[in-house]
Design a protein around this motif. Structure first.
Motif, PDB file in Angstrom:
ATOM      1  N   GLU A  51     -41.244 -38.633  12.982  1.00 46.08           N
ATOM      2  CA  GLU A  51     -42.004 -37.897  14.002  1.00 46.08           C
ATOM      3  C   GLU A  51     -42.497 -36.557  13.447  1.00 46.08           C
ATOM      4  O   GLU A  51     -43.610 -36.104  13.756  1.00 46.08           O
ATOM      5  N   LEU A  52     -41.660 -35.937  12.636  1.00 44.15           N
ATOM      6  CA  LEU A  52     -42.080 -34.675  12.021  1.00 44.15           C
ATOM      7  C   LEU A  52     -43.287 -34.898  11.108  1.00 44.15           C
ATOM      8  O   LEU A  52     -44.254 -34.102  11.110  1.00 44.15           O
ATOM      9  N   ASP A  53     -43.230 -35.971  10.307  1.00 47.66           N
ATOM     10  CA  ASP A  53     -44.360 -36.279   9.417  1.00 47.66           C
ATOM     11  C   ASP A  53     -45.629 -36.536  10.220  1.00 47.66           C
ATOM     12  O   ASP A  53     -46.728 -36.092   9.829  1.00 47.66           O
ATOM     13  N   ALA A  54     -45.463 -37.291  11.347  1.00 48.63           N
ATOM     14  CA  ALA A  54     -46.638 -37.621  12.154  1.00 48.63           C
ATOM     15  C   ALA A  54     -47.271 -36.376  12.754  1.00 48.63           C
ATOM     16  O   ALA A  54     -48.503 -36.308  12.936  1.00 48.63           O
ATOM     17  N   ARG A  55     -46.478 -35.366  13.047  1.00 46.15           N
ATOM     18  CA  ARG A  55     -46.985 -34.154  13.685  1.00 46.15           C
ATOM     19  C   ARG A  55     -47.319 -33.058  12.652  1.00 46.15           C
ATOM     20  O   ARG A  55     -47.885 -32.020  13.021  1.00 46.15           O
TER      21      ARG A  55
END
Length: 377
Positions: A20-24
């Motif tokens: 999720e961090l990578d996606a954001r």
């Protein structure tokens, strides 16, 4: 399959957070700032070294605009997947306890507290079977409160009586001797201490007499069954330790013996309600009504009771009861018990209903109240 391969079937929740961090386009430091926690706290989660607490699940839910349950469920799934399998004995012990009162039987000394394999073997020997699922009802006539079925507690109590009786030595049963003893019972009903003679007198008739303390929830007063056609057994609990209850229950069970109730039957159960619940019920099986009538008449002859009650009720003085009991040759407590039933006044003159178990303890085969009958399993 190795243990290591099992552990990766359900990823640690930290992997979902890293994705999720990578996606954001957020860093772990960004997430720590948003959550208001040290960066190390986030790193421990994303590296799989720490789980997600309920508080953290709620905070992550707000940070990523999803339900807190999402992260809580991820954590729960991971923990369940990686939890150690329980000892197989847990399920086997649960099955035993669900079927029989195993813990109470161990407490009473009927079974030894051993490993599950030996415990299962003990249970099978206790119930005289080679399969735990194949424990039948014995043919018996028992005074208990529920006619619908024999509960596990009641069944365990019955088999304990049977186990003890099977090791007792007694002559061949003589119906003639028992009938003579029953006719002579009033001779022993005037003084409470005379009860001590009953075990010996019953043994001389070929009746094995056993006292086994009841189990919780069993509610049994007494039982009659047959080891074979010439070996009747009478077991009592004396759960109501009163002189009137003792004589009523004993005479009730002896009537079952004299009538051969349950004799030679594999599942011929003759089950009776307990003394207090019996009352004037007319829905009892014929064998139970007959046994109740015999027991009541032995305690106080029906004609005598009716005559006394008609003359004295409702003003029955204590001295009249004592005089009536003396004329009949009965202990006053026995008469009080019958009058209490007749008047439905179980708080009336209760001091006369003396305790009697003490007179049996040294003269009978007893199991309970801290003592374990010496029998082999």
């Amino acid at each position: 399959m190795t243990i290591a391969s099992c552990l990766i079937d359900v990823p640690h929740p930290g992997e979902f957070i890293r994705e999720e961090l990578d996606a954001r386009g957020w860093s772990q430091r960004d997430l720590a700032y948003i959550l208001g926690v040290p960066e190390q706290a986030v790193n421990l989660i994303t590296s799989g070294k720490r789980g997600i607490s309920p508080e953290m699940a709620k905070a992550l839910g707000k940070a990523f605009d999803v339900s807190a349950d999402y992260f809580a469920n991820l954590q729960q799934a991971y923990e369940m997947a990686n939890a150690r399998a329980p000892d197989p004995a847990v399920e086997r012990r649960a099955k035993l306890q669900n079927a029989f009162p195993i813990r109470e039987m161990i407490k009473r000394g009927w079974l030894a507290d051993t490993d599950i394999g030996l415990l299962e073997a003990q249970v099978m020997r206790f119930f005289c079977k080679n399969d735990l699922a194949d424990v039948p009802h014995m043919a018996h006539a028992a005074k208990k409160a529920d006619y619908s079925e024999t509960s596990p507690f009641q069944l365990a109590w019955l088999f304990r009586v049977r186990q003890i009786a099977a090791e007792m030595v007694a002559p061949v049963y003589s119906a003639a001797k028992l009938r003579a003893l029953v006719a002579d019972l009033p001779r022993y009903m005037k003084h409470a201490e005379e009860i001590r003679h009953m075990p010996r007198l019953l043994a001389e008739c070929g009746v094995r007499f056993v006292i086994v303390e009841t189990l919780p929830k069993a509610n049994i007063d007494g039982v009659c069954f047959w080891l074979d056609d010439n070996a009747p057994v009478v077991g009592l609990t004396t759960r109501h330790d009163r002189i009137d209850n003792f004589w009523f229950v004993l005479r009730h069970e002896l009537e079952h013996v004299l009538n051969g109730d349950g004799r030679g039957e594999l599942n011929g159960e003759q089950i009776d309600v307990d003394l207090e619940a019996a009352g004037g019920r007319d829905d009892l099986p014929p064998a139970e009504r007959k046994a109740n009538a015999a027991a009541q008449d032995c305690c106080v002859p029906a004609t005598e009771l009716e005559s006394f009650y008609t003359r004295k009720y409702p003003y029955i003085a204590e001295k009249d009861v004592i005089g009536f009991a003396g004329r009949l040759g009965r202990h006053p407590g026995i008469v009080v018990g019958q009058l209490q039933r007749r008047m439905d006044r179980y708080d009336w003159l209760t001091r006369h209903k003396v305790k009697v178990r003490q007179f049996l303890m040294g003269n009978s085969v007893v199991d309970g109240w801290g003592d374990v009958a010496p029998v082999s399993l």
